[in-house]
Enzyme design. Structure first.
Site, short mmCIF file in Angstrom:
data_model
loop_
_atom_site.label_atom_id
_atom_site.label_comp_id
_atom_site.label_asym_id
_atom_site.label_seq_id
_atom_site.Cartn_x
_atom_site.Cartn_y
_atom_site.Cartn_z
N PHE A 299 -53.00 3.65 23.83
CA PHE A 299 -53.14 4.74 24.80
C PHE A 299 -52.60 6.30 24.26
O PHE A 299 -52.78 7.25 25.03
CB PHE A 299 -52.27 4.20 26.00
CG PHE A 299 -50.72 4.24 25.66
CD1 PHE A 299 -49.93 5.45 25.79
CD2 PHE A 299 -49.95 3.03 25.26
CE1 PHE A 299 -48.65 5.45 25.69
CE2 PHE A 299 -48.82 3.09 25.04
CZ PHE A 299 -48.15 4.22 25.19
N LYS B 171 -63.53 0.25 22.38
CA LYS B 171 -62.69 -0.45 23.51
C LYS B 171 -61.62 0.80 23.80
O LYS B 171 -60.46 0.81 22.90
CB LYS B 171 -62.00 -1.46 23.18
CG LYS B 171 -61.16 -2.09 24.52
CD LYS B 171 -60.13 -3.30 23.91
CE LYS B 171 -59.15 -3.60 25.10
NZ LYS B 171 -58.35 -2.62 25.37
N CYS C 223 -46.48 6.52 16.48
CA CYS C 223 -46.07 5.89 15.36
C CYS C 223 -45.62 6.48 14.24
O CYS C 223 -44.89 5.95 13.30
CB CYS C 223 -47.23 4.98 15.00
SG CYS C 223 -48.82 5.60 14.13
N GLU D 171 -39.30 -0.80 17.40
CA GLU D 171 -39.89 0.26 18.07
C GLU D 171 -39.75 0.42 19.49
O GLU D 171 -39.88 -0.42 20.18
CB GLU D 171 -41.71 0.35 17.79
CG GLU D 171 -42.19 1.48 18.13
CD GLU D 171 -43.64 1.69 17.87
OE1 GLU D 171 -44.05 2.47 17.02
OE2 GLU D 171 -44.57 0.81 18.34
#
Length: 504
Positions: A150, A175, A284, A385
């Site tokens: 996202f 996708k 990230c 994370e």
């Protein structure tokens, strides 16, 4: 009435037969922007079939013609930069500056793809043995499935995945992320209406993990490229590779910065603020952990808190906003649970962003800058994370202690050192586990001409996205050995190696 979006197969936007619809909200206001379908298995299969049908003609089109189309496509993206920036900002919550960067980072790999005639070249040699010539070509794989997260609605599908895949002759099924699909959908509309690409070259569905599982097993899909959590990435890598597919799985991170006592502290702190709180920490390559040398730790923490408190938190598409909201109510709840976890684990909460209020935008998805000091080994907030605007401070006495602490983390996407010492900078570059290394650079994301090269549990696969790695991922080698008969060839003795071995 809220618009119900369609899915795209063979260049056509089709109504889904699903009975499950997924909401897309304006992250700054909570307003429902649209609903997207959880496409059925049959609908996902139709997208794969369309990509497979488009592959022969697209892959056999000349590289020159495909490259001309990529040049044109680059200009279309530039012409729609402002429109796409605003759409990205609304559906995700990125500030306008961050959202613009998201779109620009889709344009940059598109520019790289315009060099496909050069970067996809193979190699050749004449007279490898007497009368025999050998050449290696890079040829496309077939249908590629792209599974999108996202947090970068433009860059990841339309930068990391599509440009090199199609420029090298493959066709694609995306996708799109159900939380943030609108930017990707709008780009696909432009791809066909203004780009003029053949139908079926890129197809798009929105669905759950259950329907997407077909990408991992369907023999028509030759490669899967994924960005997301490590647990899902491991699953995709193990299942898809077991079914003979190429896999790129870009996964989680817990990037660390090492701040040494000889650094330019003001500049280092500015870089850390930018890398930690940019995109509300939802990337990230965020820099959530700062390993700071004890001799300057107190001064650094005070300066970090001062600068963090000065950040303008607000509506993503307010031009003055620096820190926008997180993507959804559920994500805000997750980040807030991590903050409470840090308190429970005994870390010292220096700045708490859970109760930040933005006038006129109350009760939406805002989390303010949050800082924990004295994060110790074994505390999960320092190792896992969080994906939010949360900074963890770990204190060390020496460079060696800091480097060892950083390398002990299971993730190794990026690592950074702030120092004015050439010796320590070189030692860090040499010894860090991080795949992308910054020397006085808070976000060491390389340009598209180099691979996005995470290590350890941050990546599963053999070839990374972008750069020459990306070209190799989307192509396979075809090696051709040639020999031409002359009028006396039939008179010559032929050994079992047919002349491809030169006898000594």
């Amino acid at each position: 009435m809220v618009e119900r979006k369609k899915y795209c197969v063979n260049g056509e936007w089709r109504e889904s037969k699903t009975d499950k619809w997924m909401p897309v909200t304006d992250s700054s206001t909570g307003e429902l922007l649209a609903e997207v379908p959880c496409c059925t298995v049959d609908e996902v299969e139709s997208a794969i079939a369309a990509a497979e049908a488009a592959f022969p003609a697209w892959s056999q089109m000349s590289i020159s013609k495909r490259t001309q189309m990529m040049f044109k496509w680059r200009d279309i993206l530039v012409n729609h930069l402002d429109e796409l920036t605003l759409l990205c900002s609304k559906e995700l919550g990125k500030s306008l500056s961050e959202a613009r960067g998201d779109v620009l980072k889709a344009i940059e790999p598109t520019e790289l793809s315009c060099a496909t005639p050069f970067i996809s070249q193979g190699s050749a040699s004449l007279q490898v043995t007497s009368g025999f010539d050998t050449a290696t070509y890079r040829v496309p794989l077939g249908v590629v499935a792209g599974i999108v997260p996202f947090n970068f609605p433009a860059m990841i599908p339309w930068g990391w995945m599509v440009p090199l895949a199609i420029a090298t002759g493959n066709t694609v099924v995306l996708k799109a992320a159900s939380l943030t699909p609108l930017t990707s959908m709008r780009i696909l509309e432009l791809f066909y209406t203004e780009g003029g690409f053949p139908k079926g070259v890129v197809n798009l569905v929105t669905c759950s993990r259950n329907e997407a599982e077909i990408f991992l097993t369907d023999p028509r899909v030759k490669a899967v490229t994924f960005v997301g959590t490590t647990g899902v990435g491991k699953h995709i890598y193990s299942v898809a590779s077991a079914n003979g597919k190429r896999v790129q799985a870009q996964c989680e991170a817990k990037n660390h910065a090492l701040v040494l006592e000889d650094c330019d502290l003001e500049s280092a702190t500015n870089a850390i603020i930018n890398s930690t709180y940019g995109c509300a920490g939802m990337r990230c390559m965020a820099l959530p952990v700062v390993v700071v040398q004890e001799s300057i730790a107190d001064k650094f923490v005070a300066l970090l808190k001062e600068k963090a408190m000065a950040l303008k938190v607000g509506c993503a598409y307010d031009p003055e906003t620096v820190l926008g909201p997180v993507v959804s109510a559920a994500h805000k709840e997750k980040v807030c649970k991590w903050i409470q976890k840090g308190i429970d684990e005994g870390a010292q909460l220096i700045l708490d962003g859970r109760d930040v209020k933005v006038p006129g935008y109350e009760n939406v998805y805002f989390v303010g800058p949050t800082i924990f000091d004295h994060v110790k080994p074994g505390m999960t907030i320092g190792d896992r994370e969080i994906f939010g605007p949360v900074t963890l401070i770990k204190r060390v006495k020496t460079f060696e202690e800091g480097l060892a602490l950083m390398n002990a983390n299971p993730f190794a996407n990026g690592s950074v050192v702030f120092t004015q010492s050439g010796y320590y900078a070189r030692q860090f570059e040499l010894l860090t586990d991080g795949g992308m290394v910054g020397i006085n650079v808070g976000i060491p994301v390389p340009s598209a001409y180099f691979p996005f090269s995470g290590n350890k549990e941050s990546f599963y696969g053999d070839q990374h996205v972008l750069g020459l790695d990306g070209v190799r991922f989307y192509t396979r080698a075809k090696t051709v050995t040639k020999h031409w008969y002359d009028e006396n060839s039939h008179k010559k003795a032929m050994d079992t190696w047919e002349g491809t071995v030169e006898r000594i």
